[in-house]
Design a protein around this motif. Structure first.
Motif, PDB file in Angstrom:
ATOM      1  N   ALA A  18      44.979  57.789  64.464  1.00  0.00           N
ATOM      2  CA  ALA A  18      44.776  57.460  65.872  1.00  0.00           C
ATOM      3  C   ALA A  18      45.631  58.384  66.727  1.00  0.00           C
ATOM      4  CB  ALA A  18      45.154  56.009  66.118  1.00  0.00           C
ATOM      5  N   PRO A  19      45.163  58.736  67.917  1.00  0.00           N
ATOM      6  CA  PRO A  19      45.984  59.562  68.807  1.00  0.00           C
ATOM      7  C   PRO A  19      47.332  58.881  69.063  1.00  0.00           C
ATOM      8  CG  PRO A  19      43.768  59.324  69.668  1.00  0.00           C
ATOM      9  CD  PRO A  19      43.882  58.391  68.495  1.00  0.00           C
ATOM     10  N   GLY A  20      48.376  59.673  69.056  1.00  0.00           N
ATOM     11  CA  GLY A  20      49.696  59.130  69.332  1.00  0.00           C
ATOM     12  C   GLY A  20      50.351  58.440  68.161  1.00  0.00           C
ATOM     13  N   ALA A  21      49.835  58.645  66.958  1.00  0.00           N
ATOM     14  CA  ALA A  21      50.436  58.026  65.774  1.00  0.00           C
ATOM     15  C   ALA A  21      51.132  59.074  64.928  1.00  0.00           C
ATOM     16  CB  ALA A  21      49.376  57.320  64.936  1.00  0.00           C
ATOM     17  N   LEU A  22      52.320  58.751  64.486  1.00  0.00           N
ATOM     18  CA  LEU A  22      53.060  59.583  63.546  1.00  0.00           C
ATOM     19  C   LEU A  22      53.376  58.683  62.369  1.00  0.00           C
ATOM     20  CD1 LEU A  22      54.431  62.423  63.282  1.00  0.00           C
ATOM     21  CD2 LEU A  22      56.530  61.287  64.001  1.00  0.00           C
ATOM     22  N   ARG A  23      52.943  59.087  61.189  1.00  0.00           N
ATOM     23  CA  ARG A  23      53.144  58.244  60.015  1.00  0.00           C
ATOM     24  C   ARG A  23      54.170  58.880  59.101  1.00  0.00           C
ATOM     25  NH1 ARG A  23      47.833  56.304  57.419  1.00  0.00           N
ATOM     26  NH2 ARG A  23      49.206  54.626  56.753  1.00  0.00           N
ATOM     27  N   VAL A  24      55.093  58.050  58.593  1.00  0.00           N
ATOM     28  CA  VAL A  24      56.176  58.505  57.739  1.00  0.00           C
ATOM     29  C   VAL A  24      56.120  57.728  56.433  1.00  0.00           C
ATOM     30  CG1 VAL A  24      58.685  58.750  57.532  1.00  0.00           C
ATOM     31  CG2 VAL A  24      57.596  58.973  59.777  1.00  0.00           C
ATOM     32  N   CYS A  25      56.184  58.457  55.318  1.00  0.00           N
ATOM     33  CA  CYS A  25      56.178  57.795  54.014  1.00  0.00           C
ATOM     34  C   CYS A  25      57.415  56.935  53.872  1.00  0.00           C
ATOM     35  CB  CYS A  25      56.127  58.835  52.893  1.00  0.00           C
ATOM     36  SG  CYS A  25      56.074  58.067  51.250  1.00  0.00           S
ATOM     37  N   ALA A  71      52.799  62.534  58.608  1.00  0.00           N
ATOM     38  CA  ALA A  71      51.484  62.962  59.083  1.00  0.00           C
ATOM     39  C   ALA A  71      51.384  62.631  60.561  1.00  0.00           C
ATOM     40  CB  ALA A  71      50.366  62.261  58.317  1.00  0.00           C
ATOM     41  N   GLY A  72      50.849  63.576  61.321  1.00  0.00           N
ATOM     42  CA  GLY A  72      50.663  63.375  62.755  1.00  0.00           C
ATOM     43  C   GLY A  72      49.235  63.012  63.075  1.00  0.00           C
ATOM     44  N   PRO A  73      48.896  62.935  64.356  1.00  0.00           N
ATOM     45  CA  PRO A  73      47.551  62.546  64.770  1.00  0.00           C
ATOM     46  C   PRO A  73      46.444  63.438  64.221  1.00  0.00           C
ATOM     47  CG  PRO A  73      49.027  62.475  66.631  1.00  0.00           C
ATOM     48  CD  PRO A  73      49.789  63.096  65.498  1.00  0.00           C
ATOM     49  N   SER A  74      46.763  64.707  63.953  1.00  0.00           N
ATOM     50  CA  SER A  74      45.745  65.595  63.398  1.00  0.00           C
ATOM     51  C   SER A  74      45.418  65.209  61.964  1.00  0.00           C
ATOM     52  CB  SER A  74      46.232  67.050  63.418  1.00  0.00           C
ATOM     53  OG  SER A  74      47.268  67.232  62.451  1.00  0.00           O
ATOM     54  N   LEU A  92      56.955  66.597  65.898  1.00  0.00           N
ATOM     55  CA  LEU A  92      56.585  66.008  67.192  1.00  0.00           C
ATOM     56  C   LEU A  92      56.077  67.090  68.148  1.00  0.00           C
ATOM     57  CD1 LEU A  92      59.485  63.457  67.713  1.00  0.00           C
ATOM     58  CD2 LEU A  92      57.056  62.900  67.527  1.00  0.00           C
ATOM     59  N   GLU A  93      56.725  68.248  68.140  1.00  0.00           N
ATOM     60  CA  GLU A  93      56.282  69.343  69.012  1.00  0.00           C
ATOM     61  C   GLU A  93      54.914  69.867  68.588  1.00  0.00           C
ATOM     62  OE1 GLU A  93      58.828  72.470  70.597  1.00  0.00           O
ATOM     63  OE2 GLU A  93      60.469  71.496  69.517  1.00  0.00           O
ATOM     64  N   ALA A  99      59.013  67.381  73.000  1.00  0.00           N
ATOM     65  CA  ALA A  99      60.256  67.789  72.355  1.00  0.00           C
ATOM     66  C   ALA A  99      61.385  66.852  72.747  1.00  0.00           C
ATOM     67  CB  ALA A  99      60.604  69.213  72.753  1.00  0.00           C
ATOM     68  N   PRO A 100      62.027  66.233  71.769  1.00  0.00           N
ATOM     69  CA  PRO A 100      63.186  65.402  72.092  1.00  0.00           C
ATOM     70  C   PRO A 100      64.349  66.288  72.515  1.00  0.00           C
ATOM     71  CG  PRO A 100      62.849  65.476  69.722  1.00  0.00           C
ATOM     72  CD  PRO A 100      61.712  66.218  70.349  1.00  0.00           C
ATOM     73  N   PRO A 101      65.265  65.767  73.334  1.00  0.00           N
ATOM     74  CA  PRO A 101      66.432  66.547  73.745  1.00  0.00           C
ATOM     75  C   PRO A 101      67.274  66.969  72.536  1.00  0.00           C
ATOM     76  CG  PRO A 101      66.237  64.534  75.037  1.00  0.00           C
ATOM     77  CD  PRO A 101      65.242  64.440  73.925  1.00  0.00           C
ATOM     78  N   ASP A 102      67.856  68.157  72.631  1.00  0.00           N
ATOM     79  CA  ASP A 102      68.692  68.660  71.534  1.00  0.00           C
ATOM     80  C   ASP A 102      69.829  67.708  71.196  1.00  0.00           C
ATOM     81  OD1 ASP A 102      67.150  70.933  71.229  1.00  0.00           O
ATOM     82  OD2 ASP A 102      68.436  72.182  72.496  1.00  0.00           O
ATOM     83  N   ALA A 103      70.426  67.075  72.204  1.00  0.00           N
ATOM     84  CA  ALA A 103      71.530  66.144  71.954  1.00  0.00           C
ATOM     85  C   ALA A 103      71.077  64.974  71.078  1.00  0.00           C
ATOM     86  CB  ALA A 103      72.101  65.622  73.268  1.00  0.00           C
ATOM     87  N   THR A 104      69.863  64.510  71.280  1.00  0.00           N
ATOM     88  CA  THR A 104      69.339  63.406  70.463  1.00  0.00           C
ATOM     89  C   THR A 104      69.103  63.875  69.035  1.00  0.00           C
ATOM     90  OG1 THR A 104      68.288  62.470  72.415  1.00  0.00           O
ATOM     91  CG2 THR A 104      67.532  61.655  70.283  1.00  0.00           C
ATOM     92  N   VAL A 105      68.577  65.084  68.884  1.00  0.00           N
ATOM     93  CA  VAL A 105      68.357  65.636  67.534  1.00  0.00           C
ATOM     94  C   VAL A 105      69.697  65.743  66.801  1.00  0.00           C
ATOM     95  CG1 VAL A 105      67.535  67.625  66.216  1.00  0.00           C
ATOM     96  CG2 VAL A 105      66.278  66.876  68.248  1.00  0.00           C
ATOM     97  N   ARG A 106      70.722  66.258  67.485  1.00  0.00           N
ATOM     98  CA  ARG A 106      72.040  66.386  66.856  1.00  0.00           C
ATOM     99  C   ARG A 106      72.618  65.011  66.491  1.00  0.00           C
ATOM    100  NH1 ARG A 106      72.479  70.320  70.846  1.00  0.00           N
ATOM    101  NH2 ARG A 106      73.750  68.952  72.157  1.00  0.00           N
ATOM    102  N   ALA A 107      72.437  64.023  67.354  1.00  0.00           N
ATOM    103  CA  ALA A 107      72.930  62.673  67.060  1.00  0.00           C
ATOM    104  C   ALA A 107      72.233  62.105  65.826  1.00  0.00           C
ATOM    105  CB  ALA A 107      72.722  61.756  68.261  1.00  0.00           C
ATOM    106  N   CYS A 108      70.934  62.314  65.723  1.00  0.00           N
ATOM    107  CA  CYS A 108      70.190  61.837  64.545  1.00  0.00           C
ATOM    108  C   CYS A 108      70.638  62.580  63.291  1.00  0.00           C
ATOM    109  CB  CYS A 108      68.687  62.002  64.763  1.00  0.00           C
ATOM    110  SG  CYS A 108      67.980  60.794  65.888  1.00  0.00           S
TER     111      CYS A 108
END
Length: 124
Positions: A18-25, A71-74, A92-93, A99-108
């Motif tokens: 579905a559009p807007g879905a990101l699936r993670v194993c 897996a992304g929407p495609s 995500l990009e 694109a999430p902010p770089d600060a959030t990526v670094r925190a994760c």
């Protein structure tokens, strides 16, 4: 755009999502190797301001290729090596154009590193 060293597109058939879905194993192996992947995907998607549903999926039989399948929407499947938040940001990009902010990526990344240290039994 986030630079990514280890993003592999799996050579398997794409399954449309579905559009807007990101699936993670979230199979037993992926959850053990990279327990923060699902939560990091949710944090990064929210920080990017994306209207994205992060869902879990069962085993994709790609455990030897990396630590978690995404897996992304495609429907294009990816292997996220070591469940890197940087790589999740790149998916995500690529898939959603956000694109999430770089600060959030670094925190994760710090959270993922801390989780890996706990799994290894490192002392804080």
């Amino acid at each position: 755009m986030h630079a990514v060293a280890h993003l592999f597109v799996l050579a398997t058939a794409a399954v449309a999502l579905a559009p807007g879905a990101l699936r993670v194993c979230n199979s037993a192996t992926c959850a053990k190797l990279s327990p923060a992947t699902v939560e990091n995907a949710r944090i990064l998607a929210q920080a990017a301001g994306a209207d994205v549903r992060v869902e879990t999926m069962g085993c994709q039989s790609k455990c030897k290729a990396g630590h978690a399948s995404v897996a992304g929407p495609s429907g294009r499947p990816y292997v996220v090596e070591a469940a890197s938040p940087l790589t999740l940001a790149a998916v995500l990009e690529i898939e959603l154009g956000v694109a999430p902010p770089d600060a959030t990526v670094r925190a994760c990344e710090r959270l993922a590193d801390a989780a890996a240290a706990r799994r290894r039994g490192d002392k804080a």
